[in-house]
Design an enzyme around this catalytic site. Structure first.
Site, PDB file in Angstrom:
ATOM      1  N   CYS A   4       0.844  -1.205   0.000  1.00 13.75           N
ATOM      2  CA  CYS A   4       0.000   0.000   0.000  1.00 13.75           C
ATOM      3  C   CYS A   4       0.879   1.255   0.000  1.00 13.75           C
ATOM      4  CB  CYS A   4      -0.908  -0.024   1.225  1.00 13.75           C
ATOM      5  SG  CYS A   4      -1.758   1.546   1.506  1.00 13.75           S
ATOM      6  N   CYS A   7       0.652   3.341   3.232  1.00 16.02           N
ATOM      7  CA  CYS A   7       1.347   2.645   4.330  1.00 16.02           C
ATOM      8  C   CYS A   7       2.848   2.860   4.190  1.00 16.02           C
ATOM      9  CB  CYS A   7       1.025   1.159   4.330  1.00 16.02           C
ATOM     10  SG  CYS A   7      -0.558   0.746   5.082  1.00 16.02           S
ATOM     11  N   ASP A  30      -0.002  16.711  -1.299  1.00 15.49           N
ATOM     12  CA  ASP A  30      -0.374  15.886  -2.448  1.00 15.49           C
ATOM     13  C   ASP A  30       0.645  16.105  -3.566  1.00 15.49           C
ATOM     14  OD1 ASP A  30      -3.340  14.538  -3.460  1.00 15.49           O
ATOM     15  OD2 ASP A  30      -1.824  15.019  -4.969  1.00 15.49           O
ATOM     16  N   ASN A  85     -12.786  10.759  -0.937  1.00 17.31           N
ATOM     17  CA  ASN A  85     -13.257  10.024  -2.103  1.00 17.31           C
ATOM     18  C   ASN A  85     -13.438   8.570  -1.662  1.00 17.31           C
ATOM     19  OD1 ASN A  85     -13.080  12.298  -3.758  1.00 17.31           O
ATOM     20  ND2 ASN A  85     -10.941  11.908  -4.242  1.00 17.31           N
ATOM     21  N   HIS A  96      -6.188   3.551   0.692  1.00 19.84           N
ATOM     22  CA  HIS A  96      -5.832   3.759   2.107  1.00 19.84           C
ATOM     23  C   HIS A  96      -6.517   5.071   2.470  1.00 19.84           C
ATOM     24  CE1 HIS A  96      -2.617   3.677   5.491  1.00 19.84           C
ATOM     25  NE2 HIS A  96      -3.365   4.767   5.701  1.00 19.84           N
ATOM     26  N   HIS A  98      -7.905   8.502   3.326  1.00 19.92           N
ATOM     27  CA  HIS A  98      -7.244   9.809   3.413  1.00 19.92           C
ATOM     28  C   HIS A  98      -8.264  10.909   3.224  1.00 19.92           C
ATOM     29  CE1 HIS A  98      -7.038   8.306  -0.734  1.00 19.92           C
ATOM     30  NE2 HIS A  98      -7.182   9.564  -1.117  1.00 19.92           N
TER      31      HIS A  98
HETATM   32  P1  5GP Z   1      -7.714   9.700  -4.187  1.00 16.85           P
HETATM   33  O1  5GP Z   1      -7.971   9.894  -5.655  1.00 16.85           O
HETATM   34  O2  5GP Z   1      -7.394   8.271  -3.866  1.00 16.85           O
HETATM   35  O3  5GP Z   1      -8.792  10.271  -3.307  1.00 16.85           O
HETATM   36  O4  5GP Z   1      -6.453  10.578  -3.848  1.00 16.85           O
HETATM   37  C1  5GP Z   1      -5.156  10.106  -3.930  1.00 16.85           C
HETATM   38  C2  5GP Z   1      -4.261  11.320  -3.959  1.00 16.85           C
HETATM   39  O5  5GP Z   1      -2.948  10.894  -3.702  1.00 16.85           O
HETATM   40  C3  5GP Z   1      -4.263  12.032  -5.305  1.00 16.85           C
HETATM   41  O6  5GP Z   1      -4.660  13.389  -5.136  1.00 16.85           O
HETATM   42  C4  5GP Z   1      -2.810  11.900  -5.779  1.00 16.85           C
HETATM   43  O7  5GP Z   1      -2.335  13.063  -6.440  1.00 16.85           O
HETATM   44  C5  5GP Z   1      -2.061  11.635  -4.495  1.00 16.85           C
HETATM   45  N1  5GP Z   1      -0.880  10.807  -4.654  1.00 16.85           N
HETATM   46  C6  5GP Z   1      -0.760   9.693  -5.433  1.00 16.85           C
HETATM   47  N2  5GP Z   1       0.470   9.168  -5.305  1.00 16.85           N
HETATM   48  C7  5GP Z   1       1.134   9.974  -4.420  1.00 16.85           C
HETATM   49  C8  5GP Z   1       2.468   9.933  -3.892  1.00 16.85           C
HETATM   50  O8  5GP Z   1       3.280   9.056  -4.189  1.00 16.85           O
HETATM   51  N3  5GP Z   1       2.801  10.924  -3.025  1.00 16.85           N
HETATM   52  C9  5GP Z   1       1.925  11.909  -2.659  1.00 16.85           C
HETATM   53  N4  5GP Z   1       2.371  12.847  -1.809  1.00 16.85           N
HETATM   54  N5  5GP Z   1       0.675  11.975  -3.141  1.00 16.85           N
HETATM   55  C10 5GP Z   1       0.278  11.003  -4.000  1.00 16.85           C
HETATM   56 ZN    ZN Z   2      -2.268   1.345   3.685  1.00 17.90          ZN
END
Ligand code: 5GP
Ligand code: ZN
Length: 111
Positions: A4, A7, A30, A85, A96, A98
């Site tokens: 993950c 994680c 992000d 989301n 995971h 957030h």
């Molecule tokens: P979700 O779409 O799952 O609600 O949001 C995931 C968020 O994680 C996205 O806004 C994406 O830009 C961010 N994200 C994806 N991979 C990484 C990463 O490796 N590092 C960081 N800091 N953010 C990430």
């Molecule tokens: Zn996790």
């Protein structure tokens, strides 16, 4: 969850721009911001999504929201959005839990 992404970030196996951390959660920037300020508030415990929370997670959830409010104050945000989301259809790409903290538009936002 060894595979993950969040994680790995909370265990510091993958770097992130961390702005706050305590025993239970981490807040980091992000990587692909959708707003001038875009922080992710992430519990250290692996929980897949809001659809997977149980009664035992009430405290974790309140920690996330409280940390987001605290971060918003520290960043000087006068208004902001907090978003979970949930599932692919809800735009969740990282499985995971957030909380997105989005803000920093100044007075230009009209939504
Ligand atoms: P979700 O779409 O799952 O609600 O949001 C995931 C968020 O994680 C996205 O806004 C994406 O830009 C961010 N994200 C994806 N991979 C990484 C990463 O490796 N590092 C960081 N800091 N953010 C990430
Ligand atoms: Zn996790």
């Amino acid at each position: 969850m060894s595979d993950c992404l969040f994680c790995k970030i909370t265990k510091k196996e993958i770097p992130a721009d961390v702005v706050y951390e305590d025993g239970r959660l981490m807040v980091f920037k992000d990587i692909k911001p959708s707003a001038p300020v875009h922080l992710l508030v992430v519990p250290k415990e692996h929980i897949q999504s809001i659809a997977h929370i149980t009664d035992n997670h009430r405290e974790v959830l309140s920690d996330l929201i409280y940390a987001a409010k605290d971060m918003a104050e520290k960043q000087g945000l006068s208004g902001y959005k907090l978003t979970f989301n949930v599932g692919r259809e809800g735009g969740q790409l990282v499985d995971h839990l957030h909380l997105h903290l989005l803000g920093g538009w100044g007075s230009t936002v009209s939504e």
